[in-house]
Design an enzyme around this catalytic site. Structure first.
Site, PDB file in Angstrom:
ATOM      1  N   GLY B 264       0.805  -1.270  -0.035  1.00 31.28           N
ATOM      2  CA  GLY B 264       0.069  -0.011   0.159  1.00 31.28           C
ATOM      3  C   GLY B 264       0.734   1.383   0.049  1.00 31.28           C
ATOM      4  N   SER B 265       0.022   2.322  -0.055  1.00 30.66           N
ATOM      5  CA  SER B 265       0.850   3.576  -0.398  1.00 30.66           C
ATOM      6  C   SER B 265       1.620   4.139   0.897  1.00 30.66           C
ATOM      7  CB  SER B 265      -0.390   4.594  -0.775  1.00 30.66           C
ATOM      8  OG  SER B 265      -0.904   4.151  -2.019  1.00 30.66           O
ATOM      9  N   GLU B 287       6.989  -9.345   2.504  1.00 31.80           N
ATOM     10  CA  GLU B 287       6.345 -10.316   1.688  1.00 31.80           C
ATOM     11  C   GLU B 287       6.229  -9.509   0.285  1.00 31.80           C
ATOM     12  OE1 GLU B 287       2.567 -10.565   3.858  1.00 31.80           O
ATOM     13  OE2 GLU B 287       1.985  -8.510   3.167  1.00 31.80           O
TER      14      GLU B 287
END
Lengths: 510, 510
Positions: B264-265, B287
């Site tokens: 995510g950002s 991951e």
């Protein structure tokens, strides 16, 4: 006799009274004490500390393995001597202080306490107090638990050893003490089967750090477990049938996988129920061994059992001590960092059986907080085991308080174990196998098999109404905790008395 | 050219169209597909499957590594072809079906999918579809992810290989494929440092199981991350300062501990923020690797980075492919069972940085459920990392929906991470270091450092009123989720608009 117990002559010079030893502990210090489930806890220094705390300002941060006996937590709490406490407790007085906000309780995964101490942010361990069978120039032989004693001994500035003459010397050889190295030199824990010895039969300790030795003569507080009743017998039966089913399906071998059973009467009853189940060659890899484990060893169902502590009733304590020669090759005590280590639990593929205070229709479990707020004991090792187990089972009676509490609720008031970590839930009514199911499917299983009939319709009604609003995990968010709120107000969750009608479905905001 | 890609002559006879290959998948089957974060997902067979599903009854159980691109999850969902889905997703259409209860989503810890498949209760994998750079008699060389492909290949009855000519052959050598043995023959995972090679550079596979080879030519869907903004830059700054503080305190070395950063950002922005932080010699054990990881490698801050997938924007995809010779010795892709394995995460002492949807004043974190009910993506690997990390950090902006949502609430509406697994929370306002604190102490830290000023008074008011009732974790149980209920009704949690006055304290029932 003391020569057998205190094997280094110079150490015999450090024998002193409990009061003298306790004077090493100053106000504000952090003290690490042996003891796990009231097994192997200190018998004299805590009493002396409490005595002093009644006369002068003395408050400590108390660290242990897990819960300890009344004569540690209870007596110290009554004297107002516990400012901070970790990682677990189960004492009535201390619990009151914790829930009043007077004592700060840091409720930790039992495997993590040692890591956190090594990591340094919990501060130094000023004094360790460790009960022992014997002490030598190599280290100390613990009694009925290892717990965190090895890490306390390694990190403490000073160590007080309580030599307990009532603990038989024959306990020597029962322990296997292995501590992981600090990072980055950490190696894999070499344990690949439950019965493997990987460490030393004593806690290594530089004798220079031993500041005092106190000689005591007192047994562990007997463990109080309720005898199996109709409900717990049913729970044990459902679980045995499930294991048998899994064996027939080829997912388990005839000797299952190594078993862990949590502390308490229900878990003990589950073990008791395995005696006549026909399984044999079982092994236990657990955090504590209660009466049920000894019973299974005696019955020949269990070949080998290891844990971090042995907490027994008076009857079983006697049986265990008398049979030590027989048990020594079949029982092993490990540091709780190893007994509860995610690495080992995952590798061995443990079947974990722990007790829930309540569960919800989606399989989240509350193990700790009564009404969502008040601490019972602590999460203990249940999180270590539940997340990493091959099979994570939670057991509970479906009702409490004469039926005024349903242990199956729309939403648990506190979450200790998320759905992902709960494979199977068992109550006296049946067993819900939740593996591979989505939340909506889990709800059907749990309501049908685990909830008491008294509450099933209300739960079904809740699910039906919530499902109309959609969601992976449907809830009426404004009512999700209403059962708990109503119990708080009216002392019952019973639908006829207390539950509001679920509101009409409202359109979901776009 | 195909000789380089399909190195066993007899396999070249199995080249067929995607439609022909897809015909191996029948209604009701379980299909394991490569792909993790839209990296290395299949490009042709899913489209052909969707095409067929639009014409005839075809619903499958779809297993992957993690999320996959629109052209897998989106297209198959639009065709109504996904009956069951695990272990993670992030597709808009599929999400709608999941939240409507039309597709069953089993939201798993990413490390556990392989275990559960081996354990057998998820049923057999009928067909695996795996994107590859090349295939030989020894096995298949994956592309931009390993994910669960190795366990799918091992367990599937039939394997379809998609040879993607747009994926450079130079990816070979980037992968390290190690799978734990089945119990009871399981050995310790030998990995003791992030850069260590422990397995094979390909997924072992008996060529007899390869039922079809489909040749494609298509890049991964570019990863969409928002660029750093003022808030995420602040978050990154707070975290860098904290790391520097921990180095000064002697609890971290100058190169910290191996880093994990969630998808995510915000997590990407945190990595971006480390570029100018002055740290060097860092390692990543994660991951996924997003743009930020490549940036850190290029800047010389990170020496080595491994994960289960590389998901990049178009710009970084190009940069990565062009620099493959440079990256190959510094980047490694592992099966997600290894990248996310509790054993390794605990041993290496990972610093885990994951994103919270919301947190509560006691440090419980919701990563998945909007409003407590509606699935966003899934828990992914956050639980694998948060529980076992040396340091578990959660980041979130303090507000959402233009301030109508506070990310810090009295009680989270869904728990993915319990307080024990949350060491540090960071928002643009500051950082709360929760290590070693009891819940009441945590609340003070979180409200003071993390909540937006718009909501701080209301949170303090809640804590004050709840604390009068007592408890380890004080709550007004009837109001604990009121902020969520009010947002649902009135589209805002703002205190001036929506929050009821907390009720007068009521005496606790005895």
């Amino acid at each position: 006799m003391l020569e057998e117990r205190i094997r280094l002559a110079q150490l015999r010079d450090r024998i002193m009274t409990a009061e003298e030893a306790a004077s090493l502990v100053l106000d504000g210090m952090t003290v690490g004490m042996s003891g796990f489930g009231a097994a192997g806890d200190c018998k004299a220094v805590p009493l002396a500390l409490a005595e002093r705390a009644r006369k002068q300002s003395l408050q400590i941060t108390l660290m242990t393995g897990a819960s300890v006996g009344y004569e540690v937590d209870g007596v110290l709490a009554e004297a107002g001597a516990i400012r901070r406490r970790m990682p677990f407790q189960s004492d009535r007085t201390l619990r009151k202080q914790i829930n009043a906000g007077d004592a700060m309780f840091i409720d930790l995964h039992l495997s993590e306490m040692a890591e956190q101490l090594r990591d340094g942010y919990l501060g130094p361990v000023d004094v360790a107090v460790i009960e022992a069978v014997a002490v030598s120039e190599a280290g100390i032989v613990p009694t009925m638990s290892v717990g965190n004693s090895a890490v306390f001994a390694a990190l403490a500035k000073k160590v007080i050893v309580e030599i307990n003459l009532d603990m038989p010397l024959e306990l020597e050889g029962l322990h296997d003490v292995y501590l992981p190295l600090s990072r980055p030199n950490r190696e894999p824990i070499p344990l690949t089967n439950a019965a493997q010895r990987i460490g030393l039969p004593y806690i290594p300790l530089d004798p220079q750090k031993i500041a005092a030795i106190v000689v005591t003569r007192k047994g562990d507080s007997p463990n109080k477990v309720l005898p199996p009743d109709a409900d717990t017998t049913q729970i044990a039966g459902h679980l045995s049938s499930f294991f048998a089913h899994e064996v027939r399906a080829g997912r388990l071998g005839a000797s299952l996988q190594p078993l862990q059973a949590g502390v308490g009467s229900i878990a003990n009853a589950v073990l008791h129920g395995l005696v006549d189940s026909g399984f044999s060659g079982l092994r236990m890899y657990s955090e504590v061994l209660q009466d049920g484990a000894i019973e299974l060893l005696d019955a020949g169902c269990v070949d080998f059992a290891c844990a971090s502590a042995i907490m027994l009733s008076s009857e079983y304590q006697t049986r265990f001590f008398e049979g030590l020669d027989r048990y020594r090759s079949r029982v092993m005590l490990r540091p709780q960092e190893i007994s509860n280590h995610p690495e080992v639990i995952r590798r061995l593929g443990i079947i974990a059986v722990n007790t829930a205070l309540e569960c919800d229709i989606y399989g989240n479990v509350n193990s700790t907080h009564v009404g969502g707020t008040h601490m019972m004991n602590g999460i203990g090792g249940s999180g270590d085991f539940a997340r990493n187990a091959y099979l994570s089972v939670f057991v509970t009676k479906s009702l409490a308080k004469d039926g005024d509490i349903s242990s199956v609720v729309p939403m648990v008031s506190h979450v200790d174990h998320i759905g992902q970590d709960v494979d199977v839930i068992v109550t006296e009514h049946g067993l819900a196998d939740l593996r591979g199911l989505a939340p909506r499917e889990r709800a059907q299983q749990i309501i049908t098999h685990c909830a008491d009939p008294l509450y099933r319709d209300a739960l079904r009604d809740y699910v039906a109404k919530a499902s109309k609003r959609g969601g992976q995990t449907p809830h009426l968010i404004e009512e999700a905790l209403a059962w708990h709120a109503h119990y708080r107000e009216r002392h019952s969750m019973r639908p006829d008395q207390t539950l509001p009608q679920a509101s009409q479905p409202v359109a979901e905001p776009a």
